[in-house]
Scaffold this motif. Structure first.
Motif, short mmCIF file in Angstrom:
data_model
loop_
_atom_site.label_atom_id
_atom_site.label_comp_id
_atom_site.label_asym_id
_atom_site.label_seq_id
_atom_site.Cartn_x
_atom_site.Cartn_y
_atom_site.Cartn_z
N VAL A 57 0.84 -1.20 0.00
CA VAL A 57 0.00 0.00 0.00
C VAL A 57 0.87 1.26 0.00
O VAL A 57 0.60 2.21 -0.74
N ILE A 58 1.93 1.27 0.80
CA ILE A 58 2.82 2.42 0.84
C ILE A 58 3.46 2.67 -0.52
O ILE A 58 3.55 3.81 -0.99
N ASN A 59 3.89 1.61 -1.20
CA ASN A 59 4.49 1.77 -2.53
C ASN A 59 3.49 2.31 -3.54
O ASN A 59 3.81 3.18 -4.34
N ARG A 60 2.26 1.82 -3.51
CA ARG A 60 1.25 2.30 -4.45
C ARG A 60 0.92 3.77 -4.21
O ARG A 60 0.80 4.55 -5.16
N VAL A 61 0.77 4.15 -2.96
CA VAL A 61 0.48 5.54 -2.64
C VAL A 61 1.66 6.43 -3.03
O VAL A 61 1.48 7.53 -3.57
N TYR A 62 2.86 5.97 -2.79
CA TYR A 62 4.07 6.73 -3.12
C TYR A 62 4.10 7.06 -4.61
O TYR A 62 4.34 8.20 -5.02
N TYR A 63 3.85 6.06 -5.46
CA TYR A 63 3.91 6.29 -6.90
C TYR A 63 2.70 7.07 -7.42
O TYR A 63 2.82 7.81 -8.40
N LEU A 64 1.54 6.94 -6.76
CA LEU A 64 0.40 7.75 -7.15
C LEU A 64 0.63 9.22 -6.81
O LEU A 64 0.22 10.12 -7.55
N LYS A 65 1.31 9.49 -5.70
CA LYS A 65 1.61 10.88 -5.34
C LYS A 65 2.63 11.50 -6.30
O LYS A 65 2.62 12.71 -6.50
N LYS A 66 3.48 10.69 -6.87
CA LYS A 66 4.47 11.21 -7.82
C LYS A 66 3.81 11.75 -9.09
O LYS A 66 4.35 12.63 -9.74
N THR A 67 2.64 11.24 -9.44
CA THR A 67 1.97 11.68 -10.66
C THR A 67 1.32 13.06 -10.50
O THR A 67 1.01 13.70 -11.50
N ILE A 83 1.40 1.89 23.21
CA ILE A 83 1.38 3.23 22.64
C ILE A 83 0.40 3.23 21.46
O ILE A 83 0.47 2.37 20.60
N LYS A 84 -0.50 4.20 21.45
CA LYS A 84 -1.50 4.27 20.39
C LYS A 84 -1.38 5.59 19.64
O LYS A 84 -2.10 6.53 19.93
N PRO A 85 -0.47 5.67 18.65
CA PRO A 85 -0.34 6.92 17.91
C PRO A 85 -1.54 7.15 17.00
O PRO A 85 -2.21 6.21 16.57
N SER A 86 -1.83 8.42 16.69
CA SER A 86 -2.94 8.72 15.81
C SER A 86 -2.48 8.94 14.37
O SER A 86 -3.27 8.84 13.45
N LYS A 87 -1.18 9.23 14.20
CA LYS A 87 -0.63 9.42 12.85
C LYS A 87 0.75 8.79 12.77
O LYS A 87 1.45 8.68 13.76
N LEU A 88 1.10 8.41 11.57
CA LEU A 88 2.39 7.78 11.30
C LEU A 88 2.87 8.31 9.96
O LEU A 88 2.08 8.45 9.03
N ILE A 89 4.16 8.62 9.85
CA ILE A 89 4.71 9.10 8.59
C ILE A 89 5.75 8.10 8.10
O ILE A 89 6.72 7.81 8.80
N VAL A 90 5.51 7.57 6.90
CA VAL A 90 6.42 6.60 6.28
C VAL A 90 6.67 7.07 4.86
O VAL A 90 5.73 7.26 4.08
N ASP A 91 7.92 7.28 4.49
CA ASP A 91 8.30 7.73 3.15
C ASP A 91 7.55 9.00 2.74
O ASP A 91 7.05 9.10 1.61
N ASN A 92 7.43 9.96 3.65
CA ASN A 92 6.72 11.22 3.43
C ASN A 92 5.24 11.02 3.11
O ASN A 92 4.62 11.85 2.47
N ILE A 93 4.69 9.90 3.55
CA ILE A 93 3.26 9.63 3.41
C ILE A 93 2.66 9.63 4.81
O ILE A 93 3.08 8.85 5.66
N GLU A 94 1.69 10.50 5.03
CA GLU A 94 1.04 10.59 6.33
C GLU A 94 -0.09 9.58 6.39
O GLU A 94 -1.00 9.59 5.58
N ILE A 95 -0.02 8.69 7.38
CA ILE A 95 -1.03 7.64 7.56
C ILE A 95 -1.82 7.95 8.82
O ILE A 95 -1.25 8.06 9.90
N ASN A 96 -3.13 8.09 8.67
CA ASN A 96 -4.02 8.29 9.81
C ASN A 96 -4.42 6.92 10.35
O ASN A 96 -4.90 6.07 9.59
N ILE A 97 -4.23 6.71 11.65
CA ILE A 97 -4.48 5.40 12.23
C ILE A 97 -5.81 5.42 12.95
O ILE A 97 -6.07 6.27 13.81
N LEU A 98 -6.66 4.48 12.61
CA LEU A 98 -7.98 4.32 13.26
C LEU A 98 -7.89 3.11 14.18
O LEU A 98 -7.62 2.00 13.73
N TRP A 99 -8.12 3.31 15.48
CA TRP A 99 -8.02 2.22 16.45
C TRP A 99 -9.37 1.62 16.68
O TRP A 99 -10.35 2.13 16.91
#
Length: 78
Positions: free
Chosen positions: A22-32, A62-78
């Motif tokens: 999912v991270i790879n797909r989002v990364y390449y979609l953001k590049k477009t 620890i329950k974070p609400s956001k995570l950043i991986v490869d400059n992609i911000e991921i909102n975490i729903l618990w």
């Protein structure tokens, strides 16, 4: 620009196939630069007795609400 929401189910403490895909797909979609993408991850939170039984990572408390991986911000729903 079109808005796109990506919702997936994975474990942030055990990043393997689906998470990386999912991270790879989002990364390449953001590049477009044709999509404004919001990423949401559904994370399960197990009760204490199951965490002890499964011997999960102690940082699982620890329950974070956001995570950043490869400059992609991921909102975490618990």
């Amino acid at each position: 620009m079109c808005r796109l929401a990506v919702v997936f189910n994975s474990n942030i403490f055990d990043r393997k196939g689906l998470f990386n895909s999912v991270i790879n797909r989002v990364y390449y979609l953001k590049k477009t630069n044709t999509f404004d993408i919001d990423v949401y991850l559904i994370q399960y939170y197990y009760p204490f007795y199951l965490r002890v039984f499964k011997k999960t990572n102690p940082s699982y408390n620890i329950k974070p609400s956001k995570l950043i991986v490869d400059n992609i911000e991921i909102n975490i729903l618990w």
